[in-house]
Design a protein around this motif. Structure first.
Motif, short mmCIF file in Angstrom:
data_model
loop_
_atom_site.label_atom_id
_atom_site.label_comp_id
_atom_site.label_asym_id
_atom_site.label_seq_id
_atom_site.Cartn_x
_atom_site.Cartn_y
_atom_site.Cartn_z
N GLU A 1 -7.48 -1.38 -17.83
CA GLU A 1 -6.01 -1.49 -17.78
C GLU A 1 -5.49 -1.23 -16.35
OE1 GLU A 1 -7.64 0.68 -19.88
OE2 GLU A 1 -7.63 -0.73 -21.56
N LEU A 2 -6.04 -0.20 -15.74
CA LEU A 2 -5.60 0.15 -14.38
C LEU A 2 -6.03 -0.95 -13.39
CD1 LEU A 2 -4.00 2.45 -13.28
CD2 LEU A 2 -6.11 3.74 -12.91
N LEU A 3 -7.24 -1.45 -13.58
CA LEU A 3 -7.72 -2.53 -12.70
C LEU A 3 -6.83 -3.75 -12.84
CD1 LEU A 3 -9.80 -3.57 -10.70
CD2 LEU A 3 -11.25 -4.25 -12.64
N ASP A 4 -6.42 -4.04 -14.07
CA ASP A 4 -5.56 -5.19 -14.32
C ASP A 4 -4.20 -5.01 -13.61
OD1 ASP A 4 -5.09 -7.66 -15.64
OD2 ASP A 4 -3.69 -6.59 -16.95
N SER A 5 -3.64 -3.80 -13.68
CA SER A 5 -2.34 -3.63 -13.01
C SER A 5 -2.50 -3.69 -11.49
CB SER A 5 -1.59 -2.37 -13.47
OG SER A 5 -2.40 -1.27 -13.39
N PHE A 6 -3.63 -3.22 -10.97
CA PHE A 6 -3.90 -3.31 -9.53
C PHE A 6 -4.01 -4.79 -9.12
CE2 PHE A 6 -7.05 -2.57 -5.87
CZ PHE A 6 -6.07 -2.12 -5.00
N THR A 7 -4.72 -5.57 -9.93
CA THR A 7 -4.90 -6.99 -9.63
C THR A 7 -3.55 -7.71 -9.65
OG1 THR A 7 -7.09 -6.91 -10.62
CG2 THR A 7 -6.14 -9.10 -10.37
N LYS A 8 -2.70 -7.35 -10.62
CA LYS A 8 -1.37 -7.99 -10.70
C LYS A 8 -0.51 -7.61 -9.49
CE LYS A 8 -0.97 -8.75 -15.64
NZ LYS A 8 -1.20 -7.91 -16.82
N MET A 9 -0.61 -6.35 -9.08
CA MET A 9 0.17 -5.90 -7.93
C MET A 9 -0.28 -6.67 -6.68
SD MET A 9 -0.09 -4.04 -5.02
CE MET A 9 -1.43 -2.88 -5.14
N LEU B 1 0.79 -1.24 0.00
CA LEU B 1 0.00 0.00 0.00
C LEU B 1 0.82 1.29 0.00
CD1 LEU B 1 -3.18 -0.71 2.17
CD2 LEU B 1 -2.93 -0.64 -0.31
N GLU B 2 2.12 1.15 -0.05
CA GLU B 2 2.99 2.34 0.03
C GLU B 2 2.57 3.46 -0.96
OE1 GLU B 2 5.34 3.67 1.85
OE2 GLU B 2 5.81 5.21 0.36
N PRO B 3 2.33 3.13 -2.25
CA PRO B 3 1.96 4.23 -3.17
C PRO B 3 0.66 4.91 -2.76
CG PRO B 3 2.46 2.21 -4.40
CD PRO B 3 2.43 1.84 -2.95
N TRP B 4 -0.29 4.14 -2.23
CA TRP B 4 -1.57 4.75 -1.82
C TRP B 4 -1.42 5.48 -0.49
CZ3 TRP B 4 -1.35 0.44 -4.78
CH2 TRP B 4 -2.02 0.55 -6.00
N ASP B 5 -0.57 4.94 0.38
CA ASP B 5 -0.26 5.66 1.62
C ASP B 5 0.31 7.03 1.27
OD1 ASP B 5 -0.98 3.45 3.01
OD2 ASP B 5 1.00 2.98 3.80
N ALA B 6 1.25 7.03 0.32
CA ALA B 6 1.92 8.28 -0.04
C ALA B 6 0.89 9.28 -0.56
CB ALA B 6 3.00 8.01 -1.08
N LEU B 7 -0.02 8.79 -1.39
CA LEU B 7 -1.05 9.67 -1.97
C LEU B 7 -1.98 10.24 -0.89
CD1 LEU B 7 -1.95 10.17 -4.99
CD2 LEU B 7 -3.69 8.44 -4.59
N PHE B 8 -2.49 9.36 -0.05
CA PHE B 8 -3.46 9.75 0.99
C PHE B 8 -2.78 10.65 2.01
CE2 PHE B 8 -6.44 8.18 4.54
CZ PHE B 8 -7.50 8.96 4.10
#
Ligand SMILES: C[S@@+](CC[C@H](N)C(=O)[O-])C[C@H]1O[C@@H](n2cnc3c(N)ncnc32)[C@H](O)[C@@H]1O
Length: 220
Positions: free
Chosen positions: A155-163, A20-27
Motif C-alpha cells: 500500500e505504501l509503495l503504491d502511494s509512493f509510486t502515485k506520488m 521530496l519535501e516530506p522526506w526532506d522534512a523527515l531527514f
C-alpha cells in the motif's frame, strides 16, 4: 556518467524540488535533533546529487556555524547543484567534491557528522560504505543513513509510486533496496553493532524506509 537506475541531474533536481519535501522534512528534522547536542563542525552529505540537503541545512539558523561538504560520484549531479548554491549565496559554506562513498577521499577522524539519504541502495559495497562513514567521523561524531526498504508494504509503495507519477517521475526500483533485516546485517558485517541502531517507523511516510544511526565513541 549516468549510474545505474539514475535519472539525469536536471530530472532528479526537478523531482527533488517538487516531491521530496516530506522526506526532506523527515531527514532534516533528524539531523537537526542530532546537531542540537553537538559542537558545530563540518557535515558531509554522501551521494549529495544536486546538494538539496546541504542547501537546506546551510540555510537553517541552527547550522549558522557549520560547514558542509557534498560528495557524489557523478560530477554532472554536482554541477546541477552549483547554481542553487550560488543563488542562495552559500558558496563559501558548501563545498562539493567528486568522490566514491566506498572509498571516501577524506582522512580518518575528520568530520562531526556524515549523512546520506537514498544513496546506500546505489552502492555495490554497502558494508564498506558504512565503514567509510565511521572511519571519517571524528570521535564523538554521528552518522545518519536514511534509505528505502525493499520490504515496504504494498500500500505504501503504491502511494509512493502515485506520488512520483504525479510529478512525472517513474516508479522506484524497489528490488535494488535492502530490507530492514538486511540493513541490520550490514551494520553487523561492518563491525558497527556496538555503536549503531537501525530503526523504521511503524507507520507514516517514514515507514517507507529505515534509519541507521551510528555514534562514534569519544574514545574510539
Ligand atoms: C537517489 S540520489 C540521492 C540524492 C540525495 N542524497 C538526496 O537525498 O536528494 C543518489 C545519489 O547517489 C550518488 N551515488 C551513486 N553511487 C555513488 C557512489 N559510489 N559514491 C558517491 N555517490 C554515489 C548518485 O550519483 C546520486 O546522486
Amino acid at each position: 556518467m549516468l549510474l545505474k537506475n539514475l535519472r539525469p541531474a536536471a530530472d532528479y533536481d526537478r523531482f527533488a524540488a517538487l516531491a521530496l519535501e516530506p522526506w526532506d522534512a523527515l531527514f532534516i528534522s533528524r539531523i537537526r535533533q542530532l546537531a542540537r547536542d553537538m559542537t558545530p563542525g563540518v557535515l558531509v552529505d554522501i551521494g549529495t546529487a544536486t546538494a538539496v540537503v546541504p542547501a537546506r541545512l546551510a540555510s537553517d539558523p541552527l547550522f549558522a556555524h557549520w560547514r558542509f561538504m557534498g560528495v557524489d560520484l557523478d560530477e554532472s549531479m554536482l554541477d546541477g547543484g552549483r547554481p542553487r548554491i550560488e543563488a542562495l549565496g552559500l558558496s563559501s559554506v558548501i563545498e562539493l567534491k567528486v568522490g566514491d562513498a566506498q572509498a571516501l577521499p577524506f582522512a580518518d577522524n575528520s568530520y562531526a557528522m556524515v549523512v546520506g539519504r537514498a544513496t546506500l541502495h546505489h552502492l555495490p559495497d554497502k558494508v564498506k560504505s558504512l565503514s567509510e562513514m565511521y572511519r571519517v567521523l571524528q570521535p564523538g561524531g554521528v552518522a545518519l543513513v536514511h534509505d528505502m526498504r525493499r520490504d515496504v508494504s504494498p500500500e505504501l509503495l503504491d502511494s509512493f509510486t502515485k506520488m512520483r507519477a504525479s510529478v512525472g517521475y517513474p516508479p522506484t526500483h524497489v528490488e535494488e533496496k535492502v530490507t530492514l533485516h538486511e540493513a541490520r546485517e550490514l551494520v553487523i558485517e561492518a563491525g558497527l553493532a556496538q555503536c549503531a541502531v537501525v530503526t523504521s517507523p511503524a507507520s507514516g511516510l517514514g515507514a517507507l524506509g529505515f534509519e541507521i544511526l551510528i555514534k562514534k565513541p569519544l574514545l574510539a
